[in-house]
Design a protein around this motif. Structure first.
Motif, PDB file in Angstrom:
ATOM      1  N   GLN A 339       0.787  -1.214  -0.002  1.00  0.00           N
ATOM      2  CA  GLN A 339      -0.045  -0.001  -0.220  1.00  0.00           C
ATOM      3  C   GLN A 339       0.874   1.420   0.249  1.00  0.00           C
ATOM      4  N   LEU A 340       0.187   2.318  -0.715  1.00  0.00           N
ATOM      5  CA  LEU A 340       0.810   3.621  -0.551  1.00  0.00           C
ATOM      6  C   LEU A 340       0.402   4.397   0.879  1.00  0.00           C
ATOM      7  N   ARG A 341       1.210   4.911   1.279  1.00  0.00           N
ATOM      8  CA  ARG A 341       0.825   5.988   2.273  1.00  0.00           C
ATOM      9  C   ARG A 341       1.706   7.096   2.189  1.00  0.00           C
ATOM     10  N   ALA A 342       0.867   8.279   1.744  1.00  0.00           N
ATOM     11  CA  ALA A 342       1.302   9.530   1.200  1.00  0.00           C
ATOM     12  C   ALA A 342       1.045  10.598   2.559  1.00  0.00           C
ATOM     13  N   LEU A 343       2.129  11.016   3.182  1.00  0.00           N
ATOM     14  CA  LEU A 343       1.928  11.929   4.231  1.00  0.00           C
ATOM     15  C   LEU A 343       2.498  13.486   3.800  1.00  0.00           C
ATOM     16  N   PHE A 344       1.474  13.913   3.587  1.00  0.00           N
ATOM     17  CA  PHE A 344       1.973  15.417   2.947  1.00  0.00           C
ATOM     18  C   PHE A 344       1.445  16.420   3.735  1.00  0.00           C
ATOM     19  N   GLY A 345       2.455  17.567   3.947  1.00  0.00           N
ATOM     20  CA  GLY A 345       2.208  18.808   4.711  1.00  0.00           C
ATOM     21  C   GLY A 345       1.623  19.786   3.621  1.00  0.00           C
ATOM     22  N   GLY A 346       1.793  19.847   2.340  1.00  0.00           N
ATOM     23  CA  GLY A 346       1.227  20.969   1.307  1.00  0.00           C
ATOM     24  C   GLY A 346       0.260  20.401   0.795  1.00  0.00           C
ATOM     25  N   GLY A 347      -0.782  21.047   1.099  1.00  0.00           N
ATOM     26  CA  GLY A 347      -2.276  20.728   0.597  1.00  0.00           C
ATOM     27  C   GLY A 347      -2.387  20.556  -0.813  1.00  0.00           C
ATOM     28  N   THR A 348      -1.940  21.368  -1.640  1.00  0.00           N
ATOM     29  CA  THR A 348      -2.147  21.603  -3.225  1.00  0.00           C
ATOM     30  C   THR A 348      -1.243  20.331  -3.642  1.00  0.00           C
ATOM     31  N   LEU A 349      -0.043  20.025  -3.212  1.00  0.00           N
ATOM     32  CA  LEU A 349       0.610  18.814  -3.568  1.00  0.00           C
ATOM     33  C   LEU A 349      -0.089  17.671  -3.182  1.00  0.00           C
ATOM     34  N   ALA A 350      -0.673  17.325  -2.198  1.00  0.00           N
ATOM     35  CA  ALA A 350      -1.398  16.295  -1.790  1.00  0.00           C
ATOM     36  C   ALA A 350      -2.408  16.228  -2.722  1.00  0.00           C
ATOM     37  N   GLN A 351      -3.444  17.298  -2.926  1.00  0.00           N
ATOM     38  CA  GLN A 351      -4.296  17.167  -3.893  1.00  0.00           C
ATOM     39  C   GLN A 351      -3.930  16.664  -5.316  1.00  0.00           C
ATOM     40  N   GLU A 352      -2.786  17.517  -5.843  1.00  0.00           N
ATOM     41  CA  GLU A 352      -2.332  16.965  -6.997  1.00  0.00           C
ATOM     42  C   GLU A 352      -1.791  15.462  -7.375  1.00  0.00           C
ATOM     43  N   LEU A 353      -1.119  14.954  -6.103  1.00  0.00           N
ATOM     44  CA  LEU A 353      -0.730  13.769  -6.246  1.00  0.00           C
ATOM     45  C   LEU A 353      -2.024  12.706  -6.143  1.00  0.00           C
ATOM     46  N   LEU A 354      -2.869  13.082  -5.252  1.00  0.00           N
ATOM     47  CA  LEU A 354      -3.990  12.122  -5.452  1.00  0.00           C
ATOM     48  C   LEU A 354      -4.761  12.064  -6.357  1.00  0.00           C
ATOM     49  N   GLN A 355      -5.059  13.301  -7.290  1.00  0.00           N
ATOM     50  CA  GLN A 355      -5.743  13.108  -8.504  1.00  0.00           C
ATOM     51  C   GLN A 355      -4.660  12.449  -9.668  1.00  0.00           C
ATOM     52  N   ALA A 356      -3.592  12.524  -9.528  1.00  0.00           N
ATOM     53  CA  ALA A 356      -2.722  11.957 -10.353  1.00  0.00           C
ATOM     54  C   ALA A 356      -2.770  10.389 -10.387  1.00  0.00           C
ATOM     55  N   VAL A 357      -2.760   9.847  -9.278  1.00  0.00           N
ATOM     56  CA  VAL A 357      -2.855   8.423  -8.891  1.00  0.00           C
ATOM     57  C   VAL A 357      -4.122   7.653  -8.782  1.00  0.00           C
ATOM     58  N   ALA A 358      -5.218   8.513  -8.534  1.00  0.00           N
ATOM     59  CA  ALA A 358      -6.691   7.950  -8.231  1.00  0.00           C
ATOM     60  C   ALA A 358      -7.175   7.148  -9.407  1.00  0.00           C
ATOM     61  N   PRO A 359      -6.724   7.352 -10.742  1.00  0.00           N
ATOM     62  CA  PRO A 359      -7.200   6.329 -11.812  1.00  0.00           C
ATOM     63  C   PRO A 359      -6.455   5.103 -11.716  1.00  0.00           C
ATOM     64  N   PHE A 360      -5.497   4.912 -10.996  1.00  0.00           N
ATOM     65  CA  PHE A 360      -4.547   3.723 -10.875  1.00  0.00           C
ATOM     66  C   PHE A 360      -4.664   2.748  -9.665  1.00  0.00           C
ATOM     67  N   LEU A 361      -4.665   3.511  -8.637  1.00  0.00           N
ATOM     68  CA  LEU A 361      -4.904   2.754  -7.482  1.00  0.00           C
ATOM     69  C   LEU A 361      -6.345   2.722  -6.803  1.00  0.00           C
ATOM     70  N   ALA A 362      -6.910   1.391  -6.267  1.00  0.00           N
ATOM     71  CA  ALA A 362      -8.017   1.159  -5.650  1.00  0.00           C
ATOM     72  C   ALA A 362      -7.964   0.145  -4.476  1.00  0.00           C
ATOM     73  N   PRO A 363      -8.536  -0.064  -3.322  1.00  0.00           N
ATOM     74  CA  PRO A 363      -9.242   1.577  -3.016  1.00  0.00           C
ATOM     75  C   PRO A 363      -8.191   2.517  -2.584  1.00  0.00           C
ATOM     76  N   LEU A 364      -8.494   3.799  -2.734  1.00  0.00           N
ATOM     77  CA  LEU A 364      -7.499   4.745  -2.165  1.00  0.00           C
ATOM     78  C   LEU A 364      -8.326   5.794  -1.488  1.00  0.00           C
ATOM     79  N   HIS A 365      -7.735   6.142  -0.345  1.00  0.00           N
ATOM     80  CA  HIS A 365      -8.418   6.943   0.602  1.00  0.00           C
ATOM     81  C   HIS A 365      -7.808   8.046   0.861  1.00  0.00           C
ATOM     82  N   SER A 366      -8.386   9.084   1.076  1.00  0.00           N
ATOM     83  CA  SER A 366      -7.592  10.302   1.588  1.00  0.00           C
ATOM     84  C   SER A 366      -8.675  11.217   2.540  1.00  0.00           C
ATOM     85  N   ASN A 367      -8.220  12.604   3.041  1.00  0.00           N
ATOM     86  CA  ASN A 367      -8.990  13.199   3.879  1.00  0.00           C
ATOM     87  C   ASN A 367      -9.139  14.510   2.603  1.00  0.00           C
ATOM     88  N   LEU A 368      -8.691  14.401   1.559  1.00  0.00           N
ATOM     89  CA  LEU A 368      -9.012  15.231   0.438  1.00  0.00           C
ATOM     90  C   LEU A 368     -10.074  14.512  -0.436  1.00  0.00           C
TER      91      LEU A 368
END
Lengths: 564, 564
Positions: A339-368
């Protein structure tokens, strides 16, 4: 004062292009004001009524040919109706002359090398014709629309079992082995292969690729519904797999309106598995990134063509035609990849990473939030793949932002590392004035504590060489602690996908490459212009003199079907 | 066995960075196991309890400083608490030494040239401090979060009236005149100006622009809520207008999570009006196009930086700093510009055009779907701006596709031309085998019938020089009939937007350019590190020795407010 005359030909049939031409020829005759030549379906009768061209009580039905002339006088009207057979015959002679088989089997006897059957008969007959073609081991180009969705699913299932392609229904265009099927532009041969659920999308991209000096290897249409949940991208997946093995294709373009989410995920996995650069153009779909490893995401048709030409020219990525996907580790099942565990401090960086990997990883969880991403039920506990923005309120209440105070993140990092499912922990380091003076030091210390086999630690470093922390020095310190360091977000996302995304299921019965052979031979059933198009572009075509079965009598047809 | 000691300082205040450092220093003392130095808000007390660091019955509240030490023995604990004042004093001396004003007015007397006030006090006090700064005609950088939305709206209204900027609340970063405000990366000066509702977004773009060899003129944060419906992009619009007039800025980057739809439209109109290339990066937003006239749409932060650097380097577009927007016709009100009527045969082309122009034209109607687009109630009748896919079932029932039979479209073209509201009729011509043999001829004929002053006819020609119709010949024939001819969809979309999109409302009270002057002087109220950052990057900062008003006593504060 004009008058109306008409003629009904019961059970006669002509294709709609022929009828349109006949109609135009009739209307051009002396003394004729207006004319119509249509199959007398209800819709057509309504259209005639709206143009004041519907005679009373014709008795004509859906399977009858209705000819109507409005003329200045009776002589002109009668002369026009008398000219019909001559006009139709002229057309026939002008076309391909002599003998025309009356059935698919007859046509195949005449042209046994035909690998393709082009079908453009009215929708209610089309599935039946297509099925016969598949049963005779021929690929189908299915232009007809109004084919029921269940029929499409059944046809494509049959095709998949036999390693055959069904392009369509409602497939407007294709280019196969240099020849155009349906509506097709004349473009030079080249390294760009196209798979598209959009007819004019394929045409616009192919034309632009040609204008930019590159060429098209093959362009495979799928029909507009292929990427729906129900059809599941059956033809598009076959197309990607074919172009993967086709040595001529160096770059693939995948174009459609936005597919169903599950279908998009399957297509993107298959696209990655081609081992070739793939330009994805899902119009109106938020692109996960501009580049993601071998995938490039275009913002429109011209953009897709330009990206494809650029990638075809660069040849940066060696083609691995026929082989397994280049970057795909083939060890382990999807679950064993961890599993991937991404622990980000930068909100926009987290958002961009989330959107980039979302079509490829499932199930994917986030607070964004992002499409296809599930919420984290418990912010303190990760499940499945997880991308966490530690700068959000649930983590910072009463605390400093993680860019200032690393403690919270380091605690969480220890927790994630202790989870045996975790394969990749990813953090961001945002440097600059105001940020922590040496975030790499604390991170390196914690990493030394938690290291274990099968656990990778990666970091995205955002900063400059002039920052008080010096981005390069921070990167070096991290690398020395065994951290994989990135300085660009798309590279991080590509790394995550390569390491953790499951490979696609390979097709059970791959379509043989000879589907794409040069100068294809085809049987054409329906619009004659489509046969003309194949012949005009180096292929060979035999036209079937098709009529509705049982003279269009539905009851008789049902009885015949039972007798077969 | 460890023991817990604590101390409460009623009404004392220290910023959270200072407290974090104090806490780390205490925890590092001999014999100390753990330590805490926090304002005793409810959240902080809960966090202490979770770490087993909350003493019983402290009596400390939100405005009291609570010091807690867990130590091996009583001596170590007492020694630690006794060391607090020394540690705090050391910090003060290490900072800027001598006299510290206790109020904003005191600070402004000390540094009258200050154009900026940086505010990072706790959220519930922040709006009040910011308002005072605005009343003293200073721009505000507002880092504090948890500022009520209504306060943000009121602050930004006041700022707009006075031609002042409020960056924030929750604004993490800015670069102004070469100095960093808040968290900021050290980047070289250059031609790329940034306006962003995303702190790490701005940082990532600025860092990448620097890495690519370009530099940043100014980076203006807006706070994350600025692009919400309620705030309406107030600061972002001011920022775009400032960078429009800033001679140093050659390219503008606009970055945020997806804005509210109405705000996006206003921002894009303002972006076009800058007369400079603007790279738009709304993460997770389907880009309307890759390029649309002066606008470029990025698929991520790195992509945005790369586009900006490319555009800054090309200098293709002359800067029109200070002047009116270059391509904006200034005659006529929005309504007088007239309506678009796009009559397309190609479904995907229609969809792409629709998405490209949707953020710019309202009301926009279509028989296709896209965000912000209204359905056509009556397919036979256009209203407002309209993009129509004539290949959809409601038009083709019982007829041939418009690529084969142009009659339907020509009828509709006559109808649209007769509507006095129609200013621009746009059609597509998709050529190739299978398509109509000479679509330009029929079109030219019809155009000759319907020409009138104020009506433009434009066409998108899709095809190649090898097509049976020859794309160049068709284009020439159309051009000879007075049709504006395009061969790329983004160029068509840009033309439509230029001709028909309304200009933005100019700001009533523009912010004076000196907001961006070099080496800005600033008053800093809150986190001391922010003042340090300004001083370290060529600016000047005075720190206010801020305490909560009325010693943090809310009731007393309310009484004082009334007396003012």
């Amino acid at each position: 004062m004009s008058l109306l005359r008409h003629q009904v030909r019961h059970g006669a049939y002509a294709d709609s292009v022929v009828l349109m031409q006949l109609q135009a020829n009739l209307a051009a005759l002396d003394g004729v004001v207006d004319a119509a030549a249509v199959m007398a379906t209800r819709t057509n009768r309504e259209l005639l009524a709206a143009s004041d061209l519907l005679p009373r009580n014709t008795g004509a039905g859906a399977d009858d040919l209705l000819l109507v002339v409005r003329a200045d006088n009776a002589e002109a009207a009668d002369a026009a109706l008398a000219a019909v057979d001559g006009l139709l015959a002229r057309r026939h002679q002008a076309a391909d002359g002599d003998y025309r088989p009356k059935s698919l089997d007859g046509a195949l006897k005449l042209l046994p090398s035909a690998r393709w059957v082009l079908v453009s008969v009215p929708g209610r007959y089309a599935a039946d014709v297509a099925r016969r073609a598949l049963e005779r081991d021929r690929h189908v180009f299915l232009y007809s629309d109004n084919v029921p969705l269940d029929d499409e699913v059944a046809l494509k299932r049959l095709a998949a079992e036999r390693g055959l392609l069904v392009m369509g229904p409602d497939c407007g265009t294709a280019i196969v082995g240099g020849s155009g099927l349906g509506f097709a532009n004349r473009v030079r041969r080249g390294g760009v292969g196209i798979v598209g659920a959009s007819g004019t999308g394929i045409q616009a991209i192919a034309s632009r690729v040609h204008a930019l000096g590159e060429g098209v290897s093959h362009a495979l249409g799928t029909g507009g519904r292929d990427l729906s949940e129900k059809v599941g991208g059956a033809t598009a997946l076959q197309g990607l797999d074919l172009l993967r093995r086709d040595p001529e294709t160096r770059v693939i373009v995948l174009v459609s309106k936005p597919p169903a989410a599950t279908v998009a995920a399957r297509l993107l996995a298959a696209a990655r598995a081609t081992g070739k650069p793939v330009v994805v153009c899902f119009l109106g779909w938020p692109p996960p990134a501009r580049r993601l490893g071998p995938l490039a995401f275009a913002a429109g048709l011209d953009d897709a063509a330009e990206l494809a030409v650029k990638l075809a020219g660069s040849e940066a990525k060696p083609s691995s035609a026929g082989g397994p996907a280049a970057e795909e580790p083939d060890d382990g099942s999807p679950d064993e990849r961890g599993q991937l565990r991404a622990l980000f401090g930068g909100g926009t960086l987290a958002q961009e990473l989330l959107q980039a990997v979302a079509p490829f990883l499932a199930p994917l969880h986030s607070n964004l939030k992002a499409p296809g991403v599930e919420p984290l039920d418990d912010p303190a506990r990760s499940r499945g793949h997880a991308v966490i923005d530690l700068g959000e309120d649930e983590y910072t209440a009463g605390r400093l932002h993680p860019m200032l105070d690393p403690a919270l993140r380091l605690d969480r990092l220890r927790q994630e590392a202790a989870d045996p499912d975790t394969a990749l922990i990813l953090v961001d380091l945002v440097l600059g004035d105001g940020a922590h003076a040496d975030p790499a030091a604390g991170l390196a210390e914690t990493i030394a504590e938690v290291e274990r086999p099968g656990l990778e630690l990666a970091a995205l470093v955002v900063g400059t060489d002039e920052d008080p922390q010096d981005a390069a020095a921070q990167s070096e310190a991290l690398a020395a602690s065994g951290v994989t360091v990135f300085t660009e977000l798309p590279a991080v996302a590509a790394h995550v996908v390569e390491r953790l995304a499951p490979p696609p299921e390979p097709p059970a019965n791959p379509v043989a490459l000879d589907a794409l052979a040069d100068g294809p031979a085809a049987v054409n059933i329906g619009l004659e212009i489509f046969g003309d198009g194949v012949a005009a572009t180096g292929g060979e075509a035999v036209q079937v003199d098709w009529r509705p079965p049982a003279g269009g009598n539905e009851r008789l047809r049902a009885i015949l079907d039972k007798l077969r």
